[in-house]
Design an enzyme around this catalytic site. Sequence first.
Site: not given
Length: 336
Positions: A162, A236, A332
């Site tokens: 990520r 998420s 995130e």
Amino acid sequence: MQKNVSLRHFNTFGLESRAQFFEEVKSIGELTDIIKNPVWKEMPKFILGGGSNVLFTQDINALVIKMAIKGIELLKEDQDFVWLHVGAGERWHDFVMYCVEHDYAGVENLSLIPGTIGAAPMQNIGAYGVEIKDVVETVEAISVESAEIRTFSKEECLFGYRESIFKHALKGKLIITGVLFRLNKKAVYHVEYGDIQKTLTEMNVESPSIKAISEAVIRIRESKLPDPAKIGNAGSFFKNPEISSEQFDKLKSDFPTVPGYPTIPGFVKVPAGWLIEQAGWKGYRDGEIGVHARQALVLVNYGGGSGAEIRALSEKIQKSVKEKFGVSLSAEVNFI
């Protein structure tokens, strides 16, 4: 150029935030004109894609540029691969469906991920054993300072979990305008992650195909994740933490049911959703915000919540998980 524009419909959390100035750009020429215009040159700029990975906690005192550069173009192909150039404003899922329709393999496991092409390399989006770095050839971006266009190779993107160079070293310095993907004509299927194989069996699929895997992933995601059109969310909210093998062994001795997936040698990835659920947050609600009842990894806005409230909730969850498991969670989602 529009002034004082509401961004409520430009973020999947459905949060109210207002842009001091707002402009939608549909071509590199339009983008270059804005960057070179002396009126806007010194003004802070905020680039907005699909708004699926941002948490607005305040108004945006800047020029918000909504990327709407479209287009999917086949640049070249050989017997094994095709190279597709895709505009930064294309919806990610639309691109995946294009690949599925044309039997191009490599992104079927990334079906139904929200957001745009331009945002995908920034986060190195991934799901079910596949990441965008697996199919990216180059990323094209324009300098917000000089309007110079630069092409980054996959290696220069410094992709990580990520992560990318665009999220850190070059954050705020570049605007991604397009991505060149290399897709496979000969599929290598990834069905070992999550419930893909189980779902394929439930679908009575005996031999995997690009389309079948895409449909299985869509079915799984729809069963676990709320539709942002109905409940505000950004998918998420936290990354799955990677911890050392030694730390995981200790965690396993204290909590025998904790799942873990070895990554690079000496490290194990632990599902953040499991940690949050075990800490007692799954289904939690406080007024108009909360934690989704089916997926603890998803924070939600039921309609009247604020970004500040969601941020505060995320910090409470981080503190709780740290105290219970000794594991730190990282967001995130990007806080704005």
